[in-house]
Design an enzyme around this catalytic site. Structure first.
Site, PDB file in Angstrom:
ATOM      1  N   GLY A 144      -9.763   8.204   9.821  1.00  0.00           N
ATOM      2  CA  GLY A 144      -9.660   9.119   8.684  1.00  0.00           C
ATOM      3  C   GLY A 144     -10.951   8.933   7.893  1.00  0.00           C
ATOM      4  O   GLY A 144     -11.466   7.821   7.839  1.00  0.00           O
ATOM      5  N   GLU A 151      -9.477  -3.261   1.923  1.00  0.00           N
ATOM      6  CA  GLU A 151      -8.376  -2.701   1.133  1.00  0.00           C
ATOM      7  C   GLU A 151      -7.304  -3.752   0.856  1.00  0.00           C
ATOM      8  O   GLU A 151      -6.711  -3.773  -0.218  1.00  0.00           O
ATOM      9  CB  GLU A 151      -7.767  -1.505   1.874  1.00  0.00           C
ATOM     10  CG  GLU A 151      -8.656  -0.277   1.804  1.00  0.00           C
ATOM     11  CD  GLU A 151      -8.301   0.792   2.823  1.00  0.00           C
ATOM     12  OE1 GLU A 151      -8.649   0.620   4.003  1.00  0.00           O
ATOM     13  OE2 GLU A 151      -7.675   1.786   2.440  1.00  0.00           O
ATOM     14  N   ARG A 189      -8.555  15.133  12.920  1.00  0.00           N
ATOM     15  CA  ARG A 189      -8.267  16.143  11.887  1.00  0.00           C
ATOM     16  C   ARG A 189      -9.443  17.093  11.689  1.00  0.00           C
ATOM     17  O   ARG A 189     -10.594  16.650  11.703  1.00  0.00           O
ATOM     18  CB  ARG A 189      -7.959  15.447  10.551  1.00  0.00           C
ATOM     19  CG  ARG A 189      -6.578  14.836  10.513  1.00  0.00           C
ATOM     20  CD  ARG A 189      -6.375  14.015   9.262  1.00  0.00           C
ATOM     21  NE  ARG A 189      -6.301  12.596   9.577  1.00  0.00           N
ATOM     22  CZ  ARG A 189      -6.322  11.619   8.685  1.00  0.00           C
ATOM     23  NH1 ARG A 189      -6.419  11.896   7.405  1.00  0.00           N
ATOM     24  NH2 ARG A 189      -6.237  10.357   9.060  1.00  0.00           N
ATOM     25  N   HIS A 208      -7.733   7.143   0.194  1.00  0.00           N
ATOM     26  CA  HIS A 208      -8.667   6.023   0.395  1.00  0.00           C
ATOM     27  C   HIS A 208      -9.128   5.435  -0.942  1.00  0.00           C
ATOM     28  O   HIS A 208     -10.193   4.812  -1.014  1.00  0.00           O
ATOM     29  CB  HIS A 208      -9.943   6.449   1.168  1.00  0.00           C
ATOM     30  CG  HIS A 208      -9.703   6.816   2.610  1.00  0.00           C
ATOM     31  ND1 HIS A 208     -10.362   7.854   3.221  1.00  0.00           N
ATOM     32  CD2 HIS A 208      -8.881   6.290   3.540  1.00  0.00           C
ATOM     33  CE1 HIS A 208      -9.965   7.956   4.480  1.00  0.00           C
ATOM     34  NE2 HIS A 208      -9.051   7.010   4.701  1.00  0.00           N
ATOM     35  N   HIS A 233     -16.427   6.760   3.230  1.00  0.00           N
ATOM     36  CA  HIS A 233     -15.456   5.959   3.990  1.00  0.00           C
ATOM     37  C   HIS A 233     -15.283   6.673   5.322  1.00  0.00           C
ATOM     38  O   HIS A 233     -14.586   7.683   5.419  1.00  0.00           O
ATOM     39  CB  HIS A 233     -14.133   5.878   3.211  1.00  0.00           C
ATOM     40  CG  HIS A 233     -13.057   5.128   3.937  1.00  0.00           C
ATOM     41  ND1 HIS A 233     -12.562   3.907   3.517  1.00  0.00           N
ATOM     42  CD2 HIS A 233     -12.373   5.419   5.068  1.00  0.00           C
ATOM     43  CE1 HIS A 233     -11.633   3.502   4.347  1.00  0.00           C
ATOM     44  NE2 HIS A 233     -11.488   4.397   5.306  1.00  0.00           N
ATOM     45  N   GLY A 268     -14.681   1.631   9.695  1.00  0.00           N
ATOM     46  CA  GLY A 268     -15.059   1.355  11.088  1.00  0.00           C
ATOM     47  C   GLY A 268     -16.386   1.943  11.513  1.00  0.00           C
ATOM     48  O   GLY A 268     -17.279   1.221  11.978  1.00  0.00           O
ATOM     49  N   ARG A 298       0.868  -1.185   0.000  1.00  0.00           N
ATOM     50  CA  ARG A 298       0.000   0.000   0.000  1.00  0.00           C
ATOM     51  C   ARG A 298       0.904   1.234   0.000  1.00  0.00           C
ATOM     52  O   ARG A 298       1.732   1.406   0.890  1.00  0.00           O
ATOM     53  CB  ARG A 298      -0.869   0.023   1.247  1.00  0.00           C
ATOM     54  CG  ARG A 298      -1.718   1.251   1.289  1.00  0.00           C
ATOM     55  CD  ARG A 298      -2.203   1.554   2.664  1.00  0.00           C
ATOM     56  NE  ARG A 298      -2.971   2.792   2.637  1.00  0.00           N
ATOM     57  CZ  ARG A 298      -3.124   3.572   3.690  1.00  0.00           C
ATOM     58  NH1 ARG A 298      -2.577   3.258   4.832  1.00  0.00           N
ATOM     59  NH2 ARG A 298      -3.830   4.661   3.596  1.00  0.00           N
TER      60      ARG A 298
HETATM   61  P1  AMP Z   1     -11.190   2.690  11.037  1.00  0.00           P
HETATM   62  O1  AMP Z   1     -10.256   3.860  10.893  1.00  0.00           O
HETATM   63  O2  AMP Z   1     -11.860   2.292   9.773  1.00  0.00           O
HETATM   64  O3  AMP Z   1     -10.576   1.546  11.782  1.00  0.00           O
HETATM   65  O4  AMP Z   1     -12.386   3.200  11.997  1.00  0.00           O
HETATM   66  C1  AMP Z   1     -12.175   3.661  13.290  1.00  0.00           C
HETATM   67  C2  AMP Z   1     -13.445   4.313  13.814  1.00  0.00           C
HETATM   68  O5  AMP Z   1     -14.551   3.419  13.643  1.00  0.00           O
HETATM   69  C3  AMP Z   1     -13.349   4.630  15.308  1.00  0.00           C
HETATM   70  O6  AMP Z   1     -13.824   5.929  15.562  1.00  0.00           O
HETATM   71  C4  AMP Z   1     -14.257   3.620  15.964  1.00  0.00           C
HETATM   72  O7  AMP Z   1     -14.936   4.156  17.037  1.00  0.00           O
HETATM   73  C5  AMP Z   1     -15.242   3.233  14.872  1.00  0.00           C
HETATM   74  N1  AMP Z   1     -15.559   1.813  15.059  1.00  0.00           N
HETATM   75  C6  AMP Z   1     -14.763   0.773  14.781  1.00  0.00           C
HETATM   76  N2  AMP Z   1     -15.362  -0.393  15.125  1.00  0.00           N
HETATM   77  C7  AMP Z   1     -16.552  -0.053  15.655  1.00  0.00           C
HETATM   78  C8  AMP Z   1     -17.632  -0.775  16.229  1.00  0.00           C
HETATM   79  N3  AMP Z   1     -17.600  -2.116  16.323  1.00  0.00           N
HETATM   80  N4  AMP Z   1     -18.707  -0.075  16.669  1.00  0.00           N
HETATM   81  C9  AMP Z   1     -18.738   1.270  16.551  1.00  0.00           C
HETATM   82  N5  AMP Z   1     -17.744   2.011  16.052  1.00  0.00           N
HETATM   83  C10 AMP Z   1     -16.668   1.376  15.615  1.00  0.00           C
END
Ligand code: AMP
Length: 396
Positions: A212, A384, A241, A180, A208, A331, A91
């Protein structure tokens, strides 16, 4: 055929070994604290338990060596020898205007990635260390670069140009690049597949939403606009951010608070967004808990976050002069039904209508639009690593 996918950060290295016959993940892990005291690998083989290996990792080359050792270990490994790795997909965050697609890595490609370092000073050097490590340790295995920026190279001039002296674009390459891209592309293609439609016939907005966060307008399978810009700081309010600002604000903060340019940038990158507004956390789970307890600042923060996403979706419906599907991923987008609903409530004029029962889901592919909706609202989990593995396979 097995592909090793590497995602190198400045002090971390995430990896997945994927079998391309079944697209099954054979092993997954992360090296943490590379170059810092207390480095360790968290490694999970298929059908096995997650293990933590404490080991000294002064640099990425040693980290790659230890990953390969873990992958071939007799007890917790996934393959017998390194010969079972057919290629490595890397990546790469910034490919500037050089790369509109993934490429097999050679010296020219490395030079081009190096020349984009100014645009991604934290990420590109780390990505390059991963490539160098693989070239040194497994010299006979081909390396492929998959860029976060490549998918967005289809944006038209009107979307990628900033209203600055044109000369800055020509000389300094200041323009919108977007990030992304691997995720947006994967999700758009899965959306078309899920809807059983040709991607050429769809106008999709992918949100997304993770730590981020970015929104992308995808018309007939091509990125036509996206919320992140020259750097991943533009656009939505994110975990830490700020996203979009009046361009005068950094200058104003610097003067008012007596901060240097770098200190202001640190505030915008690390102390703003959801963390800065709420004063609670950058993690939306903490925010959700605070909202449940009636915390007003947490509620206000969610409002700001959702409103800004909705504004972008509206803008992109205008960019494409239509909208067939709004798709949530990453997430937060995959897991938080309240945020999805909170965003969709602004979009009824576009034909978006949520079925609350269907929206009550996490990380599965689902169309959660109500029966009388004319625009789809959906969850499509991103992947990804699989996308990087597929592009790598295609090239080698
Ligand atoms: P990522 O950068 O895609 O890993 O997403 C991170 C964000 O997604 C964080 O703010 C987490 O609070 C939220 N998140 C990740 N898993 C969960 C979950 N199972 N339930 C609610 N929010 C989540």
């Amino acid at each position: 055929m097995n592909i090793l996918v590497l995602n190198c950060g400045s002090s971390s290295l995430k990896y997945q070994l994927i079998s391309m016959v079944t697209e099954e993940v054979l092993a997954i892990g992360i090296c943490e604290r590379i170059g810092i005291d207390g480095s360790l690998i968290k490694h999970t083989p298929i059908n096995g338990k997650k293990i933590t290996i404490k080991c000294d990792m002064p640099n990425h080359e040693i980290a790659v060596q230890l990953v390969l050792k873990a992958l071939t270990d007799k007890t917790y490994g996934a393959i017998k020898s390194m010969d079972e790795i057919s290629a490595v997909g890397h990546r790469i965050v910034h490919g500037g205007e050089f790369f509109t697609d993934s490429v097999i890595i050679d010296d020219t490609v490395i030079k081009a990635i190096e020349s984009c370092t100014e645009l991604a000073p934290l990420h590109n050097p780390a990505n390059l260390t991963g490539i160098a490590a693989c070239q040194a340790i497994i010299p006979n295995v081909q390396n492929v670069a998959v860029f976060d920026t490549a998918f967005h190279q289809t944006m038209p001039e009107k979307a990628y140009l900033y209203a600055l002296p044109y000369d800055y674009y020509e000389r300094l390459k200041i323009r919108r690049y977007g990030f992304h891209g691997t995720s947006h592309k994967y999700v758009a293609h899965r959306t078309a597949k899920f809807l059983n439609k040709n991607i050429e016939d769809l106008k999709i907005v992918v949100c997304h939403l993770g730590n981020g966060a970015s929104v992308c307008a995808i018309d007939a399978g091509k990125s036509v606009d996206t919320s992140m810009g020259l750097t991943p700081l533009e656009g939505l309010a994110m975990g830490t951010r700020s996203g979009d600002l009046d361009p005068k604000i950094p200058d104003f903060i610097a003067e008012a608070e007596g901060l240097t340019h770098n200190e202001v940038m640190d505030v915008l990158n690390k102390k703003s967004g959801v963390l800065g507004l709420s004063g609670i956390s950058s993690d939306f789970r903490d925010l959700e808990n605070a909202v449940a307890k009636g915390n007003k600042r947490a509620m206000m923060t969610m409002d700001v976050f959702e409103y800004r996403v909705a504004k972008y979706i509206g803008a992109y419906a205008a960019s494409m002069n239509g909208l067939d599907a709004v798709v949530f991923t990453a997430g937060l987008g995959e897991n938080n039904k309240d945020v999805r609903k909170g965003i969709c409530k602004y979009l009824t004029y576009l034909g978006v209508k949520v079925d609350d029962k269907l929206n009550d889901c996490r990380s599965i592919e689902r169309d959660f639009s109500a029966e009388d909706a004319t625009t789809h609202s959906m969850v499509i989990p991103t992947n990804e690593e699989l996308m990087i593995a597929r592009e790598t396979k295609m090239l080698v």
